[in-house]
Design a protein around this motif. Structure first.
Motif, PDB file in Angstrom:
ATOM      1  N   VAL A   1      51.907  18.131   6.334  1.00 32.76           N
ATOM      2  CA  VAL A   1      53.303  18.288   5.924  1.00 32.76           C
ATOM      3  C   VAL A   1      53.969  19.169   6.975  1.00 32.76           C
ATOM      4  CG1 VAL A   1      54.880  19.229   4.178  1.00 32.76           C
ATOM      5  CG2 VAL A   1      52.754  18.113   3.468  1.00 32.76           C
ATOM      6  N   ARG A   2      55.108  18.723   7.483  1.00 33.74           N
ATOM      7  CA  ARG A   2      55.852  19.485   8.489  1.00 33.74           C
ATOM      8  C   ARG A   2      57.132  20.005   7.831  1.00 33.74           C
ATOM      9  NH1 ARG A   2      55.883  15.658  12.484  1.00 33.74           N
ATOM     10  NH2 ARG A   2      53.735  16.121  12.961  1.00 33.74           N
ATOM     11  N   VAL A   3      57.361  21.330   7.956  1.00 36.78           N
ATOM     12  CA  VAL A   3      58.520  21.975   7.330  1.00 36.78           C
ATOM     13  C   VAL A   3      59.348  22.658   8.416  1.00 36.78           C
ATOM     14  CG1 VAL A   3      59.295  23.593   5.558  1.00 36.78           C
ATOM     15  CG2 VAL A   3      57.136  22.363   5.242  1.00 36.78           C
TER      16      VAL A   3
ATOM     17  N   GLN B   1      56.925  24.342  11.006  1.00 35.94           N
ATOM     18  CA  GLN B   1      55.542  24.698  10.704  1.00 35.94           C
ATOM     19  C   GLN B   1      54.813  23.532  10.063  1.00 35.94           C
ATOM     20  OE1 GLN B   1      55.513  28.367   8.485  1.00 35.94           O
ATOM     21  NE2 GLN B   1      56.653  29.439  10.059  1.00 35.94           N
ATOM     22  N   GLU B   2      53.517  23.452  10.347  1.00 39.65           N
ATOM     23  CA  GLU B   2      52.688  22.389   9.783  1.00 39.65           C
ATOM     24  C   GLU B   2      51.719  22.990   8.772  1.00 39.65           C
ATOM     25  OE1 GLU B   2      50.928  20.391  13.144  1.00 39.65           O
ATOM     26  OE2 GLU B   2      52.782  19.248  13.500  1.00 39.65           O
ATOM     27  N   PHE B   3      51.526  22.253   7.688  1.00 36.82           N
ATOM     28  CA  PHE B   3      50.599  22.665   6.638  1.00 36.82           C
ATOM     29  C   PHE B   3      49.691  21.484   6.334  1.00 36.82           C
ATOM     30  CE2 PHE B   3      54.601  24.896   6.037  1.00 36.82           C
ATOM     31  CZ  PHE B   3      54.205  26.201   5.831  1.00 36.82           C
ATOM     32  N   GLU B   4      48.466  21.785   5.938  1.00 39.37           N
ATOM     33  CA  GLU B   4      47.602  20.720   5.448  1.00 39.37           C
ATOM     34  C   GLU B   4      48.151  20.297   4.092  1.00 39.37           C
ATOM     35  OE1 GLU B   4      43.440  21.645   5.480  1.00 39.37           O
ATOM     36  OE2 GLU B   4      43.564  22.524   7.500  1.00 39.37           O
TER      37      GLU B   4
ATOM     38  N   PRO C   1      55.049  17.771  -1.844  1.00 40.02           N
ATOM     39  CA  PRO C   1      56.471  17.835  -1.514  1.00 40.02           C
ATOM     40  C   PRO C   1      56.946  16.512  -0.918  1.00 40.02           C
ATOM     41  CG  PRO C   1      55.189  19.052   0.099  1.00 40.02           C
ATOM     42  CD  PRO C   1      54.235  18.609  -0.960  1.00 40.02           C
ATOM     43  N   GLU C   2      58.218  16.215  -1.102  1.00 38.76           N
ATOM     44  CA  GLU C   2      58.790  14.994  -0.550  1.00 38.76           C
ATOM     45  C   GLU C   2      59.680  15.343   0.629  1.00 38.76           C
ATOM     46  OE1 GLU C   2      60.857  12.751  -3.509  1.00 38.76           O
ATOM     47  OE2 GLU C   2      59.162  12.777  -4.899  1.00 38.76           O
ATOM     48  N   GLU C   3      59.802  14.384   1.564  1.00 39.32           N
ATOM     49  CA  GLU C   3      60.714  14.581   2.690  1.00 39.32           C
ATOM     50  C   GLU C   3      62.117  14.815   2.147  1.00 39.32           C
ATOM     51  OE1 GLU C   3      60.490  11.698   5.858  1.00 39.32           O
ATOM     52  OE2 GLU C   3      58.305  11.753   5.812  1.00 39.32           O
ATOM     53  N   GLY C   4      62.821  15.796   2.752  1.00 42.96           N
ATOM     54  CA  GLY C   4      64.174  16.115   2.302  1.00 42.96           C
ATOM     55  C   GLY C   4      64.207  17.248   1.294  1.00 42.96           C
ATOM     56  N   ALA C   5      63.046  17.596   0.720  1.00 44.42           N
ATOM     57  CA  ALA C   5      62.994  18.707  -0.229  1.00 44.42           C
ATOM     58  C   ALA C   5      63.040  20.031   0.537  1.00 44.42           C
ATOM     59  CB  ALA C   5      61.718  18.628  -1.066  1.00 44.42           C
ATOM     60  N   TYR C   6      63.391  21.091  -0.159  1.00 45.03           N
ATOM     61  CA  TYR C   6      63.427  22.415   0.465  1.00 45.03           C
ATOM     62  C   TYR C   6      62.348  23.288  -0.157  1.00 45.03           C
ATOM     63  CZ  TYR C   6      67.591  21.480   3.134  1.00 45.03           C
ATOM     64  OH  TYR C   6      68.464  20.961   4.045  1.00 45.03           O
TER      65      TYR C   6
ATOM     66  N   GLN D   1      64.317  29.448   3.963  1.00 45.11           N
ATOM     67  CA  GLN D   1      64.203  28.115   3.387  1.00 45.11           C
ATOM     68  C   GLN D   1      63.899  27.112   4.471  1.00 45.11           C
ATOM     69  OE1 GLN D   1      66.931  26.772   0.463  1.00 45.11           O
ATOM     70  NE2 GLN D   1      65.812  28.138  -0.852  1.00 45.11           N
ATOM     71  N   GLY D   2      63.030  26.170   4.155  1.00 41.66           N
ATOM     72  CA  GLY D   2      62.669  25.132   5.107  1.00 41.66           C
ATOM     73  C   GLY D   2      62.807  23.766   4.485  1.00 41.66           C
ATOM     74  N   GLU D   3      63.192  22.802   5.326  1.00 44.41           N
ATOM     75  CA  GLU D   3      63.312  21.428   4.857  1.00 44.41           C
ATOM     76  C   GLU D   3      62.045  20.669   5.224  1.00 44.41           C
ATOM     77  OE1 GLU D   3      66.154  17.467   5.256  1.00 44.41           O
ATOM     78  OE2 GLU D   3      66.540  19.191   6.554  1.00 44.41           O
ATOM     79  N   VAL D   4      61.500  19.951   4.253  1.00 48.68           N
ATOM     80  CA  VAL D   4      60.327  19.121   4.493  1.00 48.68           C
ATOM     81  C   VAL D   4      60.793  17.913   5.314  1.00 48.68           C
ATOM     82  CG1 VAL D   4      58.499  17.743   3.428  1.00 48.68           C
ATOM     83  CG2 VAL D   4      59.248  19.884   2.347  1.00 48.68           C
TER      84      VAL D   4
END
Length: 148
Positions: A125-127, A85-88, A101-106, A114-117
């Motif tokens: 931001v893509r999760v 999913q994509e978020f602004e 959020p940082e890449e690799g964060a959940y 739960q989704g990984e950034v």
């Protein structure tokens, strides 16, 4: 039915176990400090475990050991694009109380998944909400402790 198990990926990485000694050897105990390691009790037919494991347990007797190899379609499925999913970025930052959020964060969605950034930039931001084990062939070493 009560069983002990250790689950491995194709590269032999242990991702789950009911055995504390295995968890300590492989570092899982450090990664999941609150987890209690104990035999798992399941009712066959109640869908408490993945389909491939449930099918593999049918007919096993107390004391038997078995290695079950479970393809993705009988485990957590294949990764699907619609689960990414994509978020602004600005909108998500507000939802997270001002944090980016940082890449690799959940992140946890409202439904508890739960989704990984997997991507962060100024706009987007893509999760990835695919199950962590999606696309993986899983191998479980099981030992039947009790059949009730």
């Amino acid at each position: 039915m009560t069983l002990e198990y250790t689950g491995r990926l194709d590269d032999d990485t242990v991702f789950d176990t009911t055995r504390e000694s295995v968890a300590e050897e492989t570092g899982l105990a450090d990664a999941q400090p609150d987890r209690e390691y104990a035999p798992l009790t399941v009712e066959i037919g109640d869908e408490q475990v993945i389909e491939g494991m449930e099918e593999g347990l049918i007919g096993l007797e107390t004391g038997e050991t078995e290695t079950l190899t479970i393809p993705p379609e009988k485990a957590y499925g294949e990764p699907a694009d619609e689960n990414v999913q994509e978020f602004e970025t600005e909108e998500l930052r507000e939802m997270l109380g001002g944090q980016t959020p940082e890449e690799g964060a959940y992140l946890e969605a409202q439904n508890g998944s739960q989704g990984e950034v997997v991507h962060v930039d100024e706009e987007l931001v893509r999760v990835d909400f695919n199950p962590r084990l999606a696309g993986e062939t899983l191998t479980f070493d099981v030992e039947i402790v009790d059949v009730n």
